[in-house]
Scaffold this motif. Structure first.
Motif, mmCIF file in Angstrom:
data_model
loop_
_atom_site.group_PDB
_atom_site.id
_atom_site.type_symbol
_atom_site.label_atom_id
_atom_site.label_comp_id
_atom_site.label_asym_id
_atom_site.label_seq_id
_atom_site.Cartn_x
_atom_site.Cartn_y
_atom_site.Cartn_z
ATOM 1 N N ILE A 23 0.855 -1.196 0.000
ATOM 2 C CA ILE A 23 0.000 0.000 0.000
ATOM 3 C C ILE A 23 0.884 1.237 0.000
ATOM 4 O O ILE A 23 1.785 1.365 0.835
ATOM 5 N N PHE A 24 0.633 2.150 -0.935
ATOM 6 C CA PHE A 24 1.247 3.475 -0.920
ATOM 7 C C PHE A 24 0.236 4.414 -0.257
ATOM 8 O O PHE A 24 -0.849 4.651 -0.793
ATOM 9 N N LEU A 25 0.594 4.947 0.894
ATOM 10 C CA LEU A 25 -0.373 5.627 1.754
ATOM 11 C C LEU A 25 0.005 7.079 2.025
ATOM 12 O O LEU A 25 1.080 7.355 2.575
ATOM 13 N N ASP A 26 -0.888 7.985 1.661
ATOM 14 C CA ASP A 26 -0.739 9.387 2.063
ATOM 15 C C ASP A 26 -1.196 9.521 3.513
ATOM 16 O O ASP A 26 -2.003 8.714 4.005
ATOM 17 N N ILE A 27 -0.711 10.536 4.213
ATOM 18 C CA ILE A 27 -1.071 10.704 5.623
ATOM 19 C C ILE A 27 -2.171 11.744 5.815
ATOM 20 O O ILE A 27 -3.219 11.455 6.393
ATOM 21 N N GLU A 28 -1.953 12.947 5.333
ATOM 22 C CA GLU A 28 -2.919 14.024 5.575
ATOM 23 C C GLU A 28 -4.033 13.990 4.536
ATOM 24 O O GLU A 28 -3.894 14.489 3.425
ATOM 25 N N ASN A 32 -8.546 14.247 4.284
ATOM 26 C CA ASN A 32 -9.732 14.728 4.990
ATOM 27 C C ASN A 32 -10.505 13.574 5.623
ATOM 28 O O ASN A 32 -10.550 12.469 5.086
ATOM 29 N N ASP A 33 -11.119 13.860 6.762
ATOM 30 C CA ASP A 33 -12.029 12.954 7.477
ATOM 31 C C ASP A 33 -11.314 11.754 8.116
ATOM 32 O O ASP A 33 -11.500 11.479 9.289
ATOM 33 N N PHE A 34 -10.496 11.048 7.353
ATOM 34 C CA PHE A 34 -9.883 9.809 7.847
ATOM 35 C C PHE A 34 -8.437 9.777 7.360
ATOM 36 O O PHE A 34 -8.160 9.433 6.216
ATOM 37 N N ASN A 35 -7.498 10.149 8.240
ATOM 38 C CA ASN A 35 -6.119 10.292 7.786
ATOM 39 C C ASN A 35 -5.364 8.958 7.764
ATOM 40 O O ASN A 35 -5.889 7.915 8.166
ATOM 41 N N GLY A 36 -4.133 9.017 7.291
ATOM 42 C CA GLY A 36 -3.341 7.808 7.127
ATOM 43 C C GLY A 36 -3.037 7.078 8.419
ATOM 44 O O GLY A 36 -2.997 5.838 8.453
ATOM 45 N N ILE A 37 -2.816 7.811 9.502
ATOM 46 C CA ILE A 37 -2.549 7.180 10.794
ATOM 47 C C ILE A 37 -3.789 6.433 11.279
ATOM 48 O O ILE A 37 -3.703 5.305 11.791
ATOM 49 N N GLN A 38 -4.960 7.039 11.113
ATOM 50 C CA GLN A 38 -6.204 6.351 11.469
ATOM 51 C C GLN A 38 -6.398 5.098 10.631
ATOM 52 O O GLN A 38 -6.884 4.077 11.120
ATOM 53 N N PHE A 39 -6.008 5.185 9.367
ATOM 54 C CA PHE A 39 -6.083 4.025 8.489
ATOM 55 C C PHE A 39 -5.203 2.890 9.012
ATOM 56 O O PHE A 39 -5.624 1.740 9.086
ATOM 57 N N LEU A 40 -3.969 3.202 9.399
ATOM 58 C CA LEU A 40 -3.057 2.183 9.913
ATOM 59 C C LEU A 40 -3.603 1.537 11.180
ATOM 60 O O LEU A 40 -3.456 0.330 11.389
ATOM 61 N N THR A 48 5.766 8.047 14.105
ATOM 62 C CA THR A 48 4.499 7.338 14.278
ATOM 63 C C THR A 48 4.336 6.259 13.218
ATOM 64 O O THR A 48 3.892 5.145 13.504
ATOM 65 N N GLY A 49 4.699 6.591 11.978
ATOM 66 C CA GLY A 49 4.583 5.628 10.897
ATOM 67 C C GLY A 49 5.402 4.381 11.153
ATOM 68 O O GLY A 49 4.929 3.255 10.964
ATOM 69 N N ASP A 101 8.749 1.988 4.477
ATOM 70 C CA ASP A 101 9.549 3.181 4.227
ATOM 71 C C ASP A 101 8.649 4.407 4.326
ATOM 72 O O ASP A 101 7.416 4.319 4.335
ATOM 73 N N TYR A 102 9.297 5.573 4.397
ATOM 74 C CA TYR A 102 8.600 6.858 4.509
ATOM 75 C C TYR A 102 9.126 7.759 3.398
ATOM 76 O O TYR A 102 10.260 8.250 3.466
#
Length: 247
Positions: free
Chosen positions: A63-68, A70-78, A99-100, A107-108
């Protein structure tokens, strides 16, 4: 580039998805993915909720995941992610890096990133997938006398006497087997190892712990003492554990 030539001849295919709410960023990432034949882009999502619903019935490797978002951010997804594919974070902000990595991301990638930097991340994901596939090729082997098992650990196959095992600790994708004299890491699941352990002596007591009943010294306040270690008994396994030791 030599790295692209190398990937083109690798037989492996890595299925991936993009979670990115900015179209330009998603298009750039999609273009990079197209350059690498080992990657197969399955779908692109603008939000994490849609991706989670997709993952409930579709398996992916990366998964290539953006963090910021709207409504449900990448950290919440993780935090909400039940299945655990490899994750590469893509973000314009470095403040989420620590946090990631707490979620064991591969990777980040800090935006704007280059193709070369992208390839470095992909190489890490490929190496991780290869490691897991190699580990699966080495099955646990239980002796007929049920006295020991052989288990793959790094580049070795270790023989472990069952009577030496104190407890087994879950560590994300790995298990750490604690014995009387050493600790052994292996890329296995609890379900994978339990089928080779005698059920009358080894029991799961927590999502992260499996213990040898004959090594328990005492139990107090739903905590098991084995040597100097206190192991919690979770509500999920409490009834089955106490029923087992009473019988």
């Amino acid at each position: 580039m030599l790295i692209l030539y190398y990937y083109a001849y690798k037989p492996m295919k890595i299925k991936c998805i993009i979670i990115e709410d900015e179209k330009l960023a998603a298009d750039k990432l999609s273009g990079f993915i197209e350059k690498i034949s080992v990657l197969e882009l399955v779908s692109t999502f603008k939000d994490g909720i849609s991706a989670i619903n997709f993952l409930k019935s579709n398996a992916v490797d990366l998964i290539f995941l953006d963090i910021e978002m709207n409504d449900f951010n990448g950290i919440q997804f993780l935090k909400a992610l039940q299945v655990k594919p490899a994750v590469i974070i893509t973000s314009a902000y470095d403040k989420y890096a620590i946090t990631g990595y707490e979620f064991s991301v591969v990777d980040y990638l800090l935006k704007p990133y280059t193709l070369e930097r992208f390839l470095q991340s992909v190489d890490k994901a490929i190496s991780l997938k290869e490691l897991k596939e190699k580990a699966r090729n080495y099955e646990l082997i239980a002796s007929q006398s049920n006295e020991y098992i052989f288990i793959k650990s790094e580049n070795r196959i270790e023989k472990i006497e069952l009577d030496d095992i104190l407890y087994i600790e879950g560590m994300k994708d790995y298990l750490r087997i604690h014995t009387k004299s050493r600790k052994i890491m292996t890329l296995r699941s609890f379900n994978g190892i339990q089928q080779y352990l005698p059920k009358n002596n080894f029991i799961r007591v927590h999502n992260s712990y499996l213990v040898a009943i004959n090594k328990i010294e005492n139990i107090e306040h739903n905590r098991i003492k084995i040597g100097s270690t206190l192991i919690p008994i979770s509500d999920k396994y409490k009834d089955s554990f106490y029923n087992t030791i009473k019988s």
